[in-house]
Structure formats: C-alpha cells, structure tokens
Design an enzyme around this catalytic site. Structure first.
Site, PDB file in Angstrom:
ATOM      1  N   ARG A 147       0.829  -1.197   0.000  1.00  0.00           N
ATOM      2  CA  ARG A 147       0.000   0.000   0.000  1.00  0.00           C
ATOM      3  C   ARG A 147       0.865   1.250   0.000  1.00  0.00           C
ATOM      4  O   ARG A 147       0.513   2.282  -0.542  1.00  0.00           O
ATOM      5  CB  ARG A 147      -0.942  -0.019   1.197  1.00  0.00           C
ATOM      6  CG  ARG A 147      -1.977  -1.121   1.102  1.00  0.00           C
ATOM      7  CD  ARG A 147      -2.947  -1.074   2.261  1.00  0.00           C
ATOM      8  NE  ARG A 147      -3.922  -2.143   2.164  1.00  0.00           N
ATOM      9  CZ  ARG A 147      -3.840  -3.280   2.826  1.00  0.00           C
ATOM     10  NH1 ARG A 147      -2.840  -3.500   3.627  1.00  0.00           N
ATOM     11  NH2 ARG A 147      -4.780  -4.185   2.710  1.00  0.00           N
ATOM     12  N   HIS A 177      -3.451   0.544   8.449  1.00  0.00           N
ATOM     13  CA  HIS A 177      -4.112  -0.407   7.546  1.00  0.00           C
ATOM     14  C   HIS A 177      -3.017  -0.896   6.598  1.00  0.00           C
ATOM     15  O   HIS A 177      -2.768  -0.290   5.563  1.00  0.00           O
ATOM     16  CB  HIS A 177      -5.248   0.282   6.773  1.00  0.00           C
ATOM     17  CG  HIS A 177      -5.840  -0.579   5.690  1.00  0.00           C
ATOM     18  ND1 HIS A 177      -6.417  -1.795   5.935  1.00  0.00           N
ATOM     19  CD2 HIS A 177      -5.927  -0.405   4.354  1.00  0.00           C
ATOM     20  CE1 HIS A 177      -6.842  -2.319   4.796  1.00  0.00           C
ATOM     21  NE2 HIS A 177      -6.548  -1.496   3.823  1.00  0.00           N
ATOM     22  N   ASP A 208     -10.316  -4.818   8.043  1.00  0.00           N
ATOM     23  CA  ASP A 208      -9.484  -5.842   8.695  1.00  0.00           C
ATOM     24  C   ASP A 208     -10.220  -6.409   9.908  1.00  0.00           C
ATOM     25  O   ASP A 208     -10.147  -7.606  10.195  1.00  0.00           O
ATOM     26  CB  ASP A 208      -8.149  -5.218   9.128  1.00  0.00           C
ATOM     27  CG  ASP A 208      -7.577  -4.349   8.027  1.00  0.00           C
ATOM     28  OD1 ASP A 208      -6.763  -4.818   7.251  1.00  0.00           O
ATOM     29  OD2 ASP A 208      -8.030  -3.199   7.916  1.00  0.00           O
ATOM     30  N   ARG A 229     -12.841  -8.765   8.733  1.00  0.00           N
ATOM     31  CA  ARG A 229     -12.211 -10.019   8.322  1.00  0.00           C
ATOM     32  C   ARG A 229     -11.836 -10.852   9.549  1.00  0.00           C
ATOM     33  O   ARG A 229     -12.034 -12.064   9.585  1.00  0.00           O
ATOM     34  CB  ARG A 229     -10.939  -9.720   7.508  1.00  0.00           C
ATOM     35  CG  ARG A 229     -11.241  -9.259   6.103  1.00  0.00           C
ATOM     36  CD  ARG A 229      -9.975  -8.808   5.399  1.00  0.00           C
ATOM     37  NE  ARG A 229     -10.265  -8.486   4.001  1.00  0.00           N
ATOM     38  CZ  ARG A 229      -9.546  -7.645   3.275  1.00  0.00           C
ATOM     39  NH1 ARG A 229      -8.498  -7.036   3.787  1.00  0.00           N
ATOM     40  NH2 ARG A 229      -9.865  -7.405   2.019  1.00  0.00           N
TER      41      ARG A 229
END
Ligand code: NAD
Length: 302
Positions: free
Chosen positions: A88, A175, A148, A151
């Site tokens: 990222r 993140h 997240d 998840r």
C-alpha cells in the site's frame, strides 16, 4: 435524507454504491464522479434499472464537483490500483497527487459535510485529505482497519463456530503490514479469546487477516465487496447519528497522523476515540505502526 457523492467509481466505488442501494439507509441521492464519464453513465443506468426491486428509493446520477456543495458525505475511492506484489505504501506518491486535486475541487464547491476516504494507503490519504481540506479533523475519516476488523471477526467465527456478531475483537494500527490485534481485550461473549484459541492459532488468524488483501488480489485482481460494505457501515453510523464504535482511521493529535483505532462515529464524524488498554508488547506494536506512518507522512510534501 442524505446525499452521498462518490469520487472514483472503480471496483471500490461501485461496490459501495451497490451495497448502499441494497440496504435501507438515509441516503436519498447518490452522485457518481469519475474521470471516465462514459463508464459512470453506464453505471448510473445499470444501478437505476434495479431500483424497482430494491428497498431504497435512491436517486442515482452522474455529477460533478458542484454536487458536493450540499452533500452530507463525499467518499473518495479514486486512485491507482494496488497491483500484485505492490504494498500500500508504494501507492503513496501516485495517489497523493490524485487526492490533492480532488480534495481541492471538493472544498471549492463549498462542501460542509464529512469526507470518508478509502484510497490507499488509506491512513496517509486521509491525512492528505485533512491537510488539503483544512477541515476539523473529526470531519475527515479513513476506512482504517474497519475492513481488517470485519475479516478478523469472520475468520475467528469460522474457526470456533460462533456467530461473527459475538466476536468482540479489533484490528488496530496502520491499515497495512504493521496492523495487529490487541488480543488482551478480545473476547467471545464474556470469555477471553484465550479460552477458544491458543497463542499460535491467534497468530495465524492475525496473519490471515494481514495477508487477506494480497490473497484476494492474487486471485481476482482487486478487493471490492468487503470494503464496499464497510463503507456502508460507516455511512450509516454517520447519517443515523449512531455513536457506533468502528476502527476507522481517525486523527491522533499526539503523533499528527491518522490511524485505525476504535472511534465513535456520529453526525459530527469521528467524534472521539475510545482509549484502548494495551499490554507492553501491544504498545510496542502500536508504536511500530505510528513510526511507519510518521515516516510515510514525512515523504509527502504538505
Ligand atoms: P479502480 O482502478 O477500479 O478505480 C479507481 C477509479 O478512480 C477509476 O475509475 C479511475 O477512473 C478513478 N480516478 C482516478 N483518478 C481520478 C480522479 N482524479 N478523479 C476522479 N476519478 C479518478 O481501483 P479500485 O479497485 O476501485 O481501488 C480504489 C482505491 O481503493 C485504491 O487506492 C485501492 O488500493 C483502495 N482500496 C482500499 C481499501 C481499504 O480497505 N481502504 C480496500 C480496497 C481497495
């Protein structure tokens, strides 16, 4: 009634739009903005055609920056895609330029609502949005570790055969690769998570969460539905004035960064953060996220 403008109508933007249409919400107007005007004309037609069979009465249209003036939420998912094997952080410079341009235009319109940012690296892009907009930091929110966390709850629920809704655990921090789960505060019902999974199993779940985006991208090229639903969750928490706790990317005054921590969301945006009690090891992990984000922030000229 609420008006939402989506800027960047690729996989993420359109998954959000579709999820929004499929749920009951306060949104009555949805405006799409993208560089590819022809594509979003098609998206508007496609979405509008299914309204007869949906619970919402949302008016969907192609728009421009003028539409942000009376919007409640501007959601930004414009940017370069995260390629296979690309972290990222690699996206920083590409997306920084894109975001600066977009946020400048939104502010020029007279927008007085709340920014919700999904573009990666989301903590840095949320910081860019805040800096360029000059808004009160409460009114600038990144999706942070909300996806997240979703998840994590799913994966734990699957392993121990308990409804995801009863899994009270959060992913916090950047993140990205330094995110982590403060297991000391995680529980199922009223029992500490340690009673269900051993240390190795907890570590494995944490790794699965951290690698989820890479694994999905490896297979289908992008991630979209999960983040789309997270964005709807954030939208509803704001428009319904819920005071819900979600691990969005909110402002950390002490370190001058945005980062995923449990934050109370309501009509004012990210109203405040919830203090998280951490063990010594967890404090070090959080500090690692802080250092990574500070270093990344130093690379952008703001
Ligand atoms: P995509 O390439 O499908 O869509 C990006 C869209 O942005 C394209 O339609 C493009 O035309 C548009 N765009 C680019 N520059 C623009 C500009 N200046 N103005 C208006 N539109 C512009 O990408 P995607 O898969 O939808 O991902 C979008 C972003 O969301 C990426 O940065 C991705 O990494 C991020 N993402 C974040 C999360 C999260 O948890 N926060 C999850 C998944 C993806």
């Amino acid at each position: 009634m609420g008006k939402v403008v989506i800027i960047g109508c690729g996989n993420v933007g359109m998954s959000y739009a579709y999820a929004l249409l499929n749920q009951k919400s306060k949104v009555s107007e949805l405006v799409l903005i993208d560089l590819d005007k022809k594509k979003i004309e098609g998206e508007v037609m496609d979405l509008s055609h299914c309204l007869a069979f949906l619970p919402s009465k949302i008016k969907v249209k192609v728009g421009d920056y003028e539409d942000c003036r009376d919007a409640d939420i501007v959601m930004i998912a414009a940017g370069a895609k995260q390629e296979d094997n690309e972290t990222r952080m690699d996206l920083i410079s590409k997306n920084c330029v894109i975001l600066k341009g977009i946020v400048g235009e939104v502010v020029k319109s007279g927008f007085k609502g709340i920014f919700v940012v999904a573009t990666n690296p989301v903590d840095i892009m949320t910081y860019v949005t805040w800096k360029i907009s000059g808004f009160d930091y409460k009114r600038v929110i990144g999706t942070g570790t909300s996806l997240d966390t979703a998840r994590l709850r799913y994966l734990i629920g699957q392993r121990i055969n308990i409804d995801t809704k009863n899994i009270h655990a959060y992913v916090i921090g950047e993140h990205g690769d330094s995110e982590f789960v403060p297991w000391s505060g995680a529980n199922v019902g009223l029992q500490n998570i340690d009673n269900f999974l051993n240390k190795d199993e907890l570590e494995e779940v944490c790794r699965e969460v951290r690698e989820a985006a890479y694994e999905i991208i490896k297979r289908k090229g992008n991630t979209s539905y999960g983040i789309g639903v997270c964005l709807v969750r954030i939208t509803n928490a704001i428009l319904n004035d819920e005071n819900s706790i979600i691990t969005v990317s909110s402002y950390d005054e002490e370190n001058d960064i945005f980062m995923g921590l449990p934050s109370v969301l309501n009509r004012n945006g990210a109203e405040r953060r919830i203090y998280v009690e951490l063990s010594e090891e967890e404090t070090e992990k959080l500090q690692n996220s802080v250092d990574i984000l500070k270093e990344a922030k130093a690379k952008i000229n703001l």
